[in-house]
Design an enzyme around this catalytic site. Structure first.
Site, PDB file in Angstrom:
ATOM      1  N   ASP A 200      31.777  36.885  37.322  1.00  0.00           N
ATOM      2  CA  ASP A 200      32.929  37.720  36.994  1.00  0.00           C
ATOM      3  C   ASP A 200      34.105  37.171  37.801  1.00  0.00           C
ATOM      4  O   ASP A 200      34.119  37.243  39.030  1.00  0.00           O
ATOM      5  CB  ASP A 200      32.652  39.180  37.353  1.00  0.00           C
ATOM      6  CG  ASP A 200      33.789  40.114  36.958  1.00  0.00           C
ATOM      7  OD1 ASP A 200      34.926  39.635  36.777  1.00  0.00           O
ATOM      8  OD2 ASP A 200      33.561  41.334  36.866  1.00  0.00           O
ATOM      9  N   TYR A 225      44.702  40.681  33.060  1.00  0.00           N
ATOM     10  CA  TYR A 225      45.872  41.522  33.344  1.00  0.00           C
ATOM     11  C   TYR A 225      46.149  41.652  34.837  1.00  0.00           C
ATOM     12  O   TYR A 225      47.056  42.371  35.231  1.00  0.00           O
ATOM     13  CB  TYR A 225      45.721  42.915  32.718  1.00  0.00           C
ATOM     14  CG  TYR A 225      44.418  43.629  33.015  1.00  0.00           C
ATOM     15  CD1 TYR A 225      44.210  44.270  34.230  1.00  0.00           C
ATOM     16  CD2 TYR A 225      43.407  43.669  32.070  1.00  0.00           C
ATOM     17  CE1 TYR A 225      43.025  44.921  34.496  1.00  0.00           C
ATOM     18  CE2 TYR A 225      42.226  44.328  32.323  1.00  0.00           C
ATOM     19  CZ  TYR A 225      42.022  44.957  33.539  1.00  0.00           C
ATOM     20  OH  TYR A 225      40.842  45.595  33.793  1.00  0.00           O
ATOM     21  N   LYS A 226      45.400  40.932  35.681  1.00  0.00           N
ATOM     22  CA  LYS A 226      45.662  40.959  37.114  1.00  0.00           C
ATOM     23  C   LYS A 226      46.611  39.801  37.458  1.00  0.00           C
ATOM     24  O   LYS A 226      47.790  39.851  37.132  1.00  0.00           O
ATOM     25  CB  LYS A 226      44.339  40.888  37.883  1.00  0.00           C
ATOM     26  CG  LYS A 226      43.384  42.051  37.567  1.00  0.00           C
ATOM     27  CD  LYS A 226      42.135  41.989  38.377  1.00  0.00           C
ATOM     28  CE  LYS A 226      41.088  42.990  37.924  1.00  0.00           C
ATOM     29  NZ  LYS A 226      41.530  44.385  37.955  1.00  0.00           N
ATOM     30  N   ARG A 370      44.650  48.436  49.700  1.00  0.00           N
ATOM     31  CA  ARG A 370      44.621  47.030  49.286  1.00  0.00           C
ATOM     32  C   ARG A 370      46.042  46.526  49.051  1.00  0.00           C
ATOM     33  O   ARG A 370      46.828  47.181  48.367  1.00  0.00           O
ATOM     34  CB  ARG A 370      43.794  46.844  48.012  1.00  0.00           C
ATOM     35  CG  ARG A 370      42.331  47.207  48.142  1.00  0.00           C
ATOM     36  CD  ARG A 370      41.535  46.791  46.900  1.00  0.00           C
ATOM     37  NE  ARG A 370      42.086  47.340  45.667  1.00  0.00           N
ATOM     38  CZ  ARG A 370      41.633  47.047  44.448  1.00  0.00           C
ATOM     39  NH1 ARG A 370      40.630  46.189  44.305  1.00  0.00           N
ATOM     40  NH2 ARG A 370      42.177  47.596  43.365  1.00  0.00           N
TER      41      ARG A 370
END
Length: 411
Positions: A200, A225-226, A370
């Protein structure tokens, strides 16, 4: 270019002034004054992505209508966009395509691998700190296939794979703490044990160097989409090593994966290339946005992108420790992905207090903050100022407000 970690605000400004990647920021349609530290969750829009979306919606769909499947290249867009993405994961163009979601692709790849007998046993393995959807899919597939399922302790997945010769679902970069795995070393262990790893790449693609072919990886998937900035809900990609493509059959055969979809045969004949893993009609508007977003990477050396990400992370880890926060991510950049995690008992309130200062970060229960460090649009001065704001919020306890305790549906 060798990036050095700044030791002052002035040195951060100086590094930005000479940054070879500084021009990449111009590709993004960012709000003035915003410091965006959530690119590891949802990348911001690029001008080209918005233009491509506008073209696809207002002209190709509105005017071209059904003709656009041919005239605008819609029919092959998933394949051509996958080919463009391949360079960013160290794969051949014919080994990557855009399709579905990470969840669906894990299911398809693991099921196909089980059916083809690519591993010495049918045991499916996943670590307990993997992203939840990866765990859900793996366990559900084991039930459907009648395969053994092992949810093992964090850090023991490779050992379990070596013992059983089974299939390990594995994130290259851990979503919570950004720990980076050694793909080449783990692939070598998998081959020796008769096991298989399905990677992944969701928190890795576009921010670190990924070398699927060089490492000998067989199967992988990831989201777009990151760090790739494809837009909310942008479709996933999947990778199948070229010699395996025709040996694997998708458990979800769809008409777009047929060798000749417009003959409308009642019997399924898989395509002879990577498109055999396609299912239904692709989401063209999302694909168009993703295709436009990838233009931001076209002329960039991914090794420079990765180098900048490492030093941005070094800046965060260093300053976070200085102000007394517990850093959960690896301190060495080579062992870390593109985000840094640290903890505080009032993490949620702190993230809300940062947002009130136009600094967006994210919170993960129960106590993790984060900071995503996307090198294409973030400057060193942005990160320096964000850490200054964080230090001030902690020192003054300005996070201690009732409105910061309220939790939205998405945190």
């Amino acid at each position: 270019m060798i990036y050095n970690c700044p030791s002052s605000r002035d040195s951060a400004i100086a590094i930005d002034r000479h940054d070879i990647l500084a021009h990449a920021r111009e590709a993004f349609d960012l709000e003035g004054g915003l410091i965006y530290l959530v690119g590891h969750s949802l990348g911001p829009a690029t001008h080209n992505a918005l233009d491509a979306l506008n073209q696809s919606a207002k002209y190709d769909w509105r005017r071209g209508l059904v003709r656009s499947w041919n005239s605008a290249g819609w029919f092959t867009l998933a394949k051509t966009t996958g080919a463009r993405l391949a360079r960013l994961v160290g794969a051949r163009q014919q080994e990557v395509m855009i399709a579905d979601s990470v969840s669906a692709n894990i299911f398809k790849l693991a099921s196909a691998a089980l059916s083809a007998g690519l591993s010495a046993s049918t045991t499916l393995i996943i670590e307990e700190d993997e992203f939840p959807t990866d765990q859900y899919i793996t366990e559900a597939l084991s039930t459907l296939q009648g395969a053994a399922f092992q949810r093992v302790e964090a850090g023991t997945g490779v050992a379990a794979m070596q013992e059983t010769g089974g299939i390990l679902i594995r994130s290259l970069v851990n979503y919570r703490n950004a720990e980076r795995r050694d793909m080449a070393a783990e692939e070598k262990l998998a081959r020796k044990a008769g096991g298989l790893i399905i990677w992944d790449l969701s928190h890795a693609t576009g921010v670190i160097e990924v070398a699927l072919n060089k490492a000998g990886a067989k199967l992988a998937t990831g989201c777009t989409y990151k760090y790739l900035n494809g837009g909310p809900g942008a479709p996933s990609f999947l990778y199948v090593e070229k010699d395996l493509i025709e040996k694997l059959e998708s458990p979800m055969p769809g008409w777009m994966g047929h060798a000749s979809p417009f003959t409308f045969d009642p019997e399924y004949t898989p395509a002879g290339d990577i498109t055999r893993f396609a299912n239904g009609t692709p989401p063209i508007l999302s694909l168009a946005a993703l295709s436009g977003a990838l233009e931001a990477f076209e002329a960039l050396d991914i090794s420079l992108v990765a180098a900048k990400a490492r030093v941005l992370g070094d800046l965060v880890t260093s300053r976070a420790r200085d102000i007394g926060l517990t850093v959960g991510s690896p301190l060495q950049g080579k062992d870390r992905g593109g985000h840094v995690s640290f903890s505080h008992p009032h993490a949620h309130e702190i993230v809300r207090a940062l947002a009130a200062r136009n600094i967006l970060a994210d919170f993960r229960a129960p106590d993790t903050i984060r900071f995503g460090l996307s090198p294409l649009f973030l400057r060193f001065i942005d990160v320096w100022d964000a850490m200054d704001a964080l230090a001030d919020i902690l020192e003054t306890e300005s996070w201690d407000k009732e409105e910061y305790r309220e939790r939205a549906a998405v945190t």
